[in-house]
Scaffold this motif. Sequence first.
Motif, PDB file in Angstrom:
ATOM      1  N   LEU A 238       0.830  -1.199   0.000  1.00  0.00           N
ATOM      2  CA  LEU A 238       0.000   0.000   0.000  1.00  0.00           C
ATOM      3  C   LEU A 238       0.868   1.253   0.000  1.00  0.00           C
ATOM      4  O   LEU A 238       1.836   1.346   0.758  1.00  0.00           O
ATOM      5  CB  LEU A 238      -0.889  -0.005   1.244  1.00  0.00           C
ATOM      6  CG  LEU A 238      -1.709   1.250   1.544  1.00  0.00           C
ATOM      7  CD1 LEU A 238      -2.787   1.446   0.484  1.00  0.00           C
ATOM      8  CD2 LEU A 238      -2.334   1.157   2.936  1.00  0.00           C
ATOM      9  N   VAL A 239       0.514   2.210  -0.860  1.00  0.00           N
ATOM     10  CA  VAL A 239       1.165   3.524  -0.873  1.00  0.00           C
ATOM     11  C   VAL A 239       0.089   4.581  -0.697  1.00  0.00           C
ATOM     12  O   VAL A 239      -0.899   4.607  -1.442  1.00  0.00           O
ATOM     13  CB  VAL A 239       1.944   3.764  -2.185  1.00  0.00           C
ATOM     14  CG1 VAL A 239       2.488   5.186  -2.233  1.00  0.00           C
ATOM     15  CG2 VAL A 239       3.093   2.762  -2.329  1.00  0.00           C
ATOM     16  N   ASP A 240       0.277   5.451   0.289  1.00  0.00           N
ATOM     17  CA  ASP A 240      -0.667   6.532   0.573  1.00  0.00           C
ATOM     18  C   ASP A 240       0.008   7.854   0.222  1.00  0.00           C
ATOM     19  O   ASP A 240       0.942   8.279   0.900  1.00  0.00           O
ATOM     20  CB  ASP A 240      -1.063   6.499   2.050  1.00  0.00           C
ATOM     21  CG  ASP A 240      -2.061   7.588   2.416  1.00  0.00           C
ATOM     22  OD1 ASP A 240      -2.787   8.044   1.506  1.00  0.00           O
ATOM     23  OD2 ASP A 240      -2.123   7.967   3.598  1.00  0.00           O
ATOM     24  N   ILE A 241      -0.450   8.488  -0.854  1.00  0.00           N
ATOM     25  CA  ILE A 241       0.159   9.725  -1.353  1.00  0.00           C
ATOM     26  C   ILE A 241      -0.489  10.923  -0.664  1.00  0.00           C
ATOM     27  O   ILE A 241      -1.708  11.067  -0.677  1.00  0.00           O
ATOM     28  CB  ILE A 241      -0.006   9.839  -2.881  1.00  0.00           C
ATOM     29  CG1 ILE A 241       0.681   8.654  -3.573  1.00  0.00           C
ATOM     30  CG2 ILE A 241       0.561  11.157  -3.395  1.00  0.00           C
ATOM     31  CD1 ILE A 241       0.454   8.609  -5.074  1.00  0.00           C
TER      32      ILE A 241
ATOM     33  N   LEU B  82      -6.170   1.124   6.772  1.00  0.00           N
ATOM     34  CA  LEU B  82      -6.011   0.042   5.801  1.00  0.00           C
ATOM     35  C   LEU B  82      -4.868  -0.925   6.097  1.00  0.00           C
ATOM     36  O   LEU B  82      -4.752  -1.956   5.427  1.00  0.00           O
ATOM     37  CB  LEU B  82      -5.818   0.632   4.399  1.00  0.00           C
ATOM     38  CG  LEU B  82      -6.955   1.519   3.875  1.00  0.00           C
ATOM     39  CD1 LEU B  82      -6.549   2.179   2.564  1.00  0.00           C
ATOM     40  CD2 LEU B  82      -8.236   0.700   3.691  1.00  0.00           C
ATOM     41  N   LEU B  83      -4.020  -0.614   7.060  1.00  0.00           N
ATOM     42  CA  LEU B  83      -2.806  -1.403   7.250  1.00  0.00           C
ATOM     43  C   LEU B  83      -3.085  -2.869   7.554  1.00  0.00           C
ATOM     44  O   LEU B  83      -2.336  -3.755   7.115  1.00  0.00           O
ATOM     45  CB  LEU B  83      -1.948  -0.798   8.371  1.00  0.00           C
ATOM     46  CG  LEU B  83      -0.600  -1.480   8.608  1.00  0.00           C
ATOM     47  CD1 LEU B  83       0.271  -1.441   7.351  1.00  0.00           C
ATOM     48  CD2 LEU B  83       0.134  -0.822   9.771  1.00  0.00           C
TER      49      LEU B  83
ATOM     50  N   ALA C 244       3.044  -0.845   4.138  1.00  0.00           N
ATOM     51  CA  ALA C 244       2.459   0.450   3.787  1.00  0.00           C
ATOM     52  C   ALA C 244       3.527   1.519   3.832  1.00  0.00           C
ATOM     53  O   ALA C 244       4.390   1.514   4.712  1.00  0.00           O
ATOM     54  CB  ALA C 244       1.314   0.806   4.734  1.00  0.00           C
ATOM     55  N   VAL C 245       3.450   2.440   2.862  1.00  0.00           N
ATOM     56  CA  VAL C 245       4.337   3.598   2.824  1.00  0.00           C
ATOM     57  C   VAL C 245       3.460   4.838   2.708  1.00  0.00           C
ATOM     58  O   VAL C 245       2.646   4.942   1.787  1.00  0.00           O
ATOM     59  CB  VAL C 245       5.316   3.548   1.632  1.00  0.00           C
ATOM     60  CG1 VAL C 245       6.191   4.793   1.609  1.00  0.00           C
ATOM     61  CG2 VAL C 245       6.186   2.303   1.702  1.00  0.00           C
ATOM     62  N   GLY C 246       3.607   5.757   3.649  1.00  0.00           N
ATOM     63  CA  GLY C 246       2.917   7.043   3.582  1.00  0.00           C
ATOM     64  C   GLY C 246       3.890   8.111   3.141  1.00  0.00           C
ATOM     65  O   GLY C 246       4.995   8.215   3.676  1.00  0.00           O
ATOM     66  N   ILE C 247       3.500   8.900   2.150  1.00  0.00           N
ATOM     67  CA  ILE C 247       4.394   9.900   1.558  1.00  0.00           C
ATOM     68  C   ILE C 247       3.752  11.280   1.673  1.00  0.00           C
ATOM     69  O   ILE C 247       2.566  11.451   1.365  1.00  0.00           O
ATOM     70  CB  ILE C 247       4.675   9.568   0.080  1.00  0.00           C
ATOM     71  CG1 ILE C 247       5.357   8.200  -0.026  1.00  0.00           C
ATOM     72  CG2 ILE C 247       5.537  10.650  -0.579  1.00  0.00           C
ATOM     73  CD1 ILE C 247       5.392   7.644  -1.433  1.00  0.00           C
TER      74      ILE C 247
ATOM     75  N   GLY D 190       6.152  -0.876  -7.867  1.00  0.00           N
ATOM     76  CA  GLY D 190       6.433  -1.198  -6.476  1.00  0.00           C
ATOM     77  C   GLY D 190       5.232  -1.178  -5.556  1.00  0.00           C
ATOM     78  O   GLY D 190       5.380  -1.386  -4.352  1.00  0.00           O
ATOM     79  N   ALA D 191       4.039  -0.932  -6.091  1.00  0.00           N
ATOM     80  CA  ALA D 191       2.838  -0.840  -5.260  1.00  0.00           C
ATOM     81  C   ALA D 191       1.735  -1.705  -5.848  1.00  0.00           C
ATOM     82  O   ALA D 191       1.649  -1.901  -7.065  1.00  0.00           O
ATOM     83  CB  ALA D 191       2.363   0.607  -5.153  1.00  0.00           C
ATOM     84  N   ASP D 192       0.875  -2.222  -4.989  1.00  0.00           N
ATOM     85  CA  ASP D 192      -0.321  -2.950  -5.414  1.00  0.00           C
ATOM     86  C   ASP D 192      -1.575  -2.088  -5.276  1.00  0.00           C
ATOM     87  O   ASP D 192      -2.511  -2.221  -6.051  1.00  0.00           O
ATOM     88  CB  ASP D 192      -0.490  -4.220  -4.579  1.00  0.00           C
ATOM     89  CG  ASP D 192       0.678  -5.177  -4.734  1.00  0.00           C
ATOM     90  OD1 ASP D 192       0.959  -5.563  -5.880  1.00  0.00           O
ATOM     91  OD2 ASP D 192       1.322  -5.500  -3.725  1.00  0.00           O
ATOM     92  N   THR D 193      -1.586  -1.220  -4.258  1.00  0.00           N
ATOM     93  CA  THR D 193      -2.715  -0.323  -4.027  1.00  0.00           C
ATOM     94  C   THR D 193      -2.174   1.059  -3.693  1.00  0.00           C
ATOM     95  O   THR D 193      -1.316   1.194  -2.821  1.00  0.00           O
ATOM     96  CB  THR D 193      -3.590  -0.808  -2.852  1.00  0.00           C
ATOM     97  OG1 THR D 193      -3.996  -2.160  -3.080  1.00  0.00           O
ATOM     98  CG2 THR D 193      -4.825   0.071  -2.699  1.00  0.00           C
TER      99      THR D 193
END
Length: 319
Positions: A153-156, A167-168, A174-177, A215-218
């Motif tokens: 998961l990537v949260d932009i 969602l974790l 998960a990566v939050g940016i 590098g991300a699925d969602t």
Amino acid sequence: MPAPLAVFRALADPTRLRIVALLRQMELSVGELAQVLGQSQPRVSRHVKILADADLCDRRREGSWIFLGLGSAAREGPLLAAIDGWEDIAAERWEIADAARLAAVRADRVSAAEAYFNQHAAEWDAIRSLHVAEAQVEGAILDLLGDDPLGRLVDIGTGTGRMIELLLDRATSAVGIDRSPEMLRLARAKVAKDGQPRAELRQGDMYALPVADGGADTVVIHQVLHYAQAPAAAIMEAGRTLGEDGRLLIIDFAAHDHDVLRERDAHVRLGFDDHQIEGWFTAAGLHMDATRELRGGELTVKLWLGQRRPESRLLKAVA
């Protein structure tokens, strides 16, 4: 990957072992590490450099702060399993003391976050009063994503880290940016409060994400796109990070005419319509999979779910 000898040399020091143990629990700044370890920042920095040279920790600058997380070598299962399997009564005493001081760092973060929200509560409440309750929005997010695992998961524009918190449990990582160091510090207070070793927070730009191709699925962009000077470019960049069958979920406002939000809250775009989002999805190699509309108040919240088109990968490879 560094040679095993370099890795074990880096770990051949009690302080550096303690640092690795702490970073397994949460990302920390150099100053916070010094606070937990009871050592000076220069001394901690020297230990951190040795660990970084052995790929045992990562360093990321956010404004004037440097945050640390586990490096790829430290994420190797056999290495951590060996550390966990080593019984050391003296080390256990350090772990108990470090855990107490780490709890104090977490408490400081939570206190700072609460102070910020108390100071800015009126601003958030003014916007929230214009649309449906956040609980309803979050329910729609969970419903639209369905029951399938979210994978990477990537949260932009992660802001306070709420999407990661939500969602974790359904993601492998998960990566939050976010561009703002201040917002990232608030997010760390929320994400680290309960200890979330699978979550990372990074400073970065929505137009140049620190995520590899595929590098991300969602990917989630929650109430961020209306701040974008170039929303099409932001969606294109998000699409770049999606792997096969990856999904991009955008949550934002439907097109509206509340121009006051430009002046009061720095909104660049006054919402979006389906045609705009679908066109940007198509350009990014995604197809519109589903939409959801939540009416209530003066603003309508919209959810747009796009999915990677398999043929787009083939076309890119041929090109």
